[in-house]
Design an enzyme around this catalytic site. Structure first.
Site, PDB file in Angstrom:
ATOM      1  CD  GLU A   1    -112.182 -17.896  12.053  1.00 20.80           C
ATOM      2  OE1 GLU A   1    -111.292 -17.672  11.196  1.00 20.80           O
ATOM      3  OE2 GLU A   1    -112.014 -18.660  13.013  1.00 20.80           O
TER       4      GLU A   1
ATOM      5  CD  GLU B   1    -106.540 -15.994   7.434  1.00 21.53           C
ATOM      6  OE1 GLU B   1    -107.420 -16.268   6.585  1.00 21.53           O
ATOM      7  OE2 GLU B   1    -106.182 -16.793   8.320  1.00 21.53           O
TER       8      GLU B   1
END
Length: 126
Positions: A72, A79
């Site tokens: 994550e 991102e």
């Protein structure tokens, strides 16, 4: 090579750990999915303690937790890099984000399966 000697680390080891901790804290502060993973981690660790998991069970639980959170964090970093590189909606930017999210999703499914294998028998379900 600039002002840095060849082979000499840029930062002392403690400073590098500090950067890593800052990154984790920033992600926990700003990323909803990491916040969810941390809450689930606390619940799973509590139930692991409550049901007195043995060493091998803890090994699998901790590997599942650490892998999911680590992926994550990588997903969040990807991102941010994509957002830094372009503010345009681009198919490759979307693919990079979607592929990274897919990696987290696959590992999260694995983690759920590990949890079910370990905890369902303790609940008398398996």
């Amino acid at each position: 090579m600039g002002s840095r000697e060849k082979g000499k680390p840029k930062y002392p080891l403690v400073k590098s750990f500090s950067f890593a901790c800052q990154g984790i804290l920033e992600a926990v502060r700003t990323e909803r999915n990491i916040q969810i993973h941390f809450v689930v981690m606390l619940v799973v660790v509590f139930f692991g303690w409550y049901y007195s998991l043995d060493g091998m069970e803890w090994l699998f639980i901790l590997a599942a937790i650490a892998g999911t959170i680590a992926l994550e964090l990588v997903n969040s970093a990807i991102e941010r890099v994509v957002d830094l590189v372009t503010d345009q909606i681009h198919p490759l930017a979307k693919q990079a984000k979607d592929i990274a999210a897919g990696a987290v999703f696959i590992y999260a499914i694995f983690s759920i399966i590990v949890g079910l294998i370990i905890f369902l028998p303790k609940l008398g379900i398996m």
